[in-house]
Scaffold this motif. Structure first.
Motif, PDB file in Angstrom:
ATOM      1  N   GLU A 155       0.836  -1.206   0.000  1.00 12.54           N
ATOM      2  CA  GLU A 155       0.000   0.000   0.000  1.00 12.54           C
ATOM      3  C   GLU A 155       0.870   1.254   0.000  1.00 12.54           C
ATOM      4  O   GLU A 155       1.941   1.290   0.617  1.00 12.54           O
ATOM      5  N   GLU A 156       0.391   2.278  -0.680  1.00 10.69           N
ATOM      6  CA  GLU A 156       1.158   3.518  -0.808  1.00 10.69           C
ATOM      7  C   GLU A 156       1.427   4.147   0.561  1.00 10.69           C
ATOM      8  O   GLU A 156       2.510   4.697   0.790  1.00 10.69           O
ATOM      9  N   MET A 182       9.303  17.900   3.102  1.00 11.79           N
ATOM     10  CA  MET A 182       9.023  16.468   2.992  1.00 11.79           C
ATOM     11  C   MET A 182       7.862  16.205   2.042  1.00 11.79           C
ATOM     12  O   MET A 182       7.883  15.240   1.262  1.00 11.79           O
ATOM     13  N   ILE A 183       6.846  17.065   2.084  1.00 10.81           N
ATOM     14  CA  ILE A 183       5.706  16.934   1.164  1.00 10.81           C
ATOM     15  C   ILE A 183       6.188  17.039  -0.277  1.00 10.81           C
ATOM     16  O   ILE A 183       5.805  16.245  -1.146  1.00 10.81           O
ATOM     17  N   GLY A 184       7.057  18.012  -0.540  1.00 12.94           N
ATOM     18  CA  GLY A 184       7.609  18.175  -1.893  1.00 12.94           C
ATOM     19  C   GLY A 184       8.419  16.971  -2.332  1.00 12.94           C
ATOM     20  O   GLY A 184       8.316  16.520  -3.477  1.00 12.94           O
ATOM     21  N   ASN A 195      -2.486  10.949   0.422  1.00 11.79           N
ATOM     22  CA  ASN A 195      -1.703  10.034   1.262  1.00 11.79           C
ATOM     23  C   ASN A 195      -0.512  10.738   1.908  1.00 11.79           C
ATOM     24  O   ASN A 195      -0.137  10.422   3.043  1.00 11.79           O
ATOM     25  N   ILE A 196       0.079  11.688   1.182  1.00 11.89           N
ATOM     26  CA  ILE A 196       1.202  12.443   1.729  1.00 11.89           C
ATOM     27  C   ILE A 196       0.739  13.281   2.921  1.00 11.89           C
ATOM     28  O   ILE A 196       1.376  13.280   3.991  1.00 11.89           O
ATOM     29  N   VAL A 200       2.224  13.161   6.626  1.00 12.17           N
ATOM     30  CA  VAL A 200       3.090  14.260   7.021  1.00 12.17           C
ATOM     31  C   VAL A 200       2.328  15.357   7.750  1.00 12.17           C
ATOM     32  O   VAL A 200       2.831  15.988   8.663  1.00 12.17           O
ATOM     33  N   GLY A 201       1.094  15.581   7.315  1.00 12.53           N
ATOM     34  CA  GLY A 201       0.350  16.738   7.794  1.00 12.53           C
ATOM     35  C   GLY A 201       0.555  17.872   6.820  1.00 12.53           C
ATOM     36  O   GLY A 201       1.341  17.794   5.888  1.00 12.53           O
ATOM     37  N   GLY A 202      -0.116  18.953   7.011  1.00 11.31           N
ATOM     38  CA  GLY A 202       0.072  20.066   6.077  1.00 11.31           C
ATOM     39  C   GLY A 202      -1.097  21.009   6.103  1.00 11.31           C
ATOM     40  O   GLY A 202      -2.028  20.856   6.861  1.00 11.31           O
TER      41      GLY A 202
END
Length: 202
Positions: A155-156, A182-184, A195-196, A200-202
């Motif tokens: 799973e991703e 980290m998102i980038g 999923n990112i 990670v959050g954002g």
């Protein structure tokens, strides 16, 4: 058919160009055998003989030798044969020949690649790689369906978590800038933004 030009490829091989815009490569000994020279005429009978008895056999053997060491997609085999200056119909016939014995199978290739690369790479990365190898979108989707059915895809979300651990990313204590970085990074890896953000959050 008239031979318009003979171009030396190496010490042993030459490229033969015809007045109908066709071309092929032969060994220099074969040029003598079939009496091929510039401005000389090649009869249809001789041309068919060269195609069927010389080039087709050689193209089949080339495909078989390539496939001994690893799998190739049909597109990759075409690229290899094109380097040998084989006519299109010879390339098609040679690839059809090895495919008829199951030696080349784009679906099998895609599935095998997905099973292996899917442990570390995002679906988008995998799809881009397979597209580059000449595999169709439909074949890739079919391969993914089979992998899902056989439960052999990571799973991703799991892949993202593994990467975060590898990067020693601490979500609870990370700054806004560190999260954005980290998102980038993950987005460039081809992972879905939903999923990112979950990881990670954002």
């Amino acid at each position: 058919m008239i031979v318009t030009e003979i171009v030396e490829i190496s010490k042993t091989k030459a490229k033969v160009l015809l007045d109908n815009d066709r071309c092929f490569a032969l060994y220099k000994s074969e040029l003598k055998k079939y009496r091929i020279a510039e401005d000389a005429e090649i009869s249809q009978e001789y041309y068919d003989m060269i195609m069927g008895e010389v080039l087709l056999k050689r193209a089949k053997l080339r495909c078989m030798n390539l496939l001994k060491s690893r799998d190739y997609t049909k597109h990759q085999l075409v690229m290899k044969l094109r380097q040998g200056i084989y006519p299109e119909e010879i390339m098609d016939a040679a690839i059809d020949y090895v495919a008829s014995y199951g030696y080349v199978d784009d679906l099998r290739y895609a599935k095998s690649y997905i099973e292996c690369a899917g442990k570390t790479k995002s679906r988008r990365q995998i799809e881009n790689t397979l597209f580059g190898k000449g595999i169709s979108k439909e074949t890739i989707e079919q391969a993914y369906e089979q992998c899902f059915e056989e439960d052999c895809i990571t799973e991703e979300e799991v892949l993202i978590c593994r990467l975060l651990e590898k990067k020693h990313f601490d979500r609870e204590n990370a700054t806004y800038e560190e999260c954005q970085k980290m998102i980038g990074f993950l987005y460039r890896k081809g992972f879905a933004l939903d999923n990112i953000y979950k990881a990670v959050g954002g």
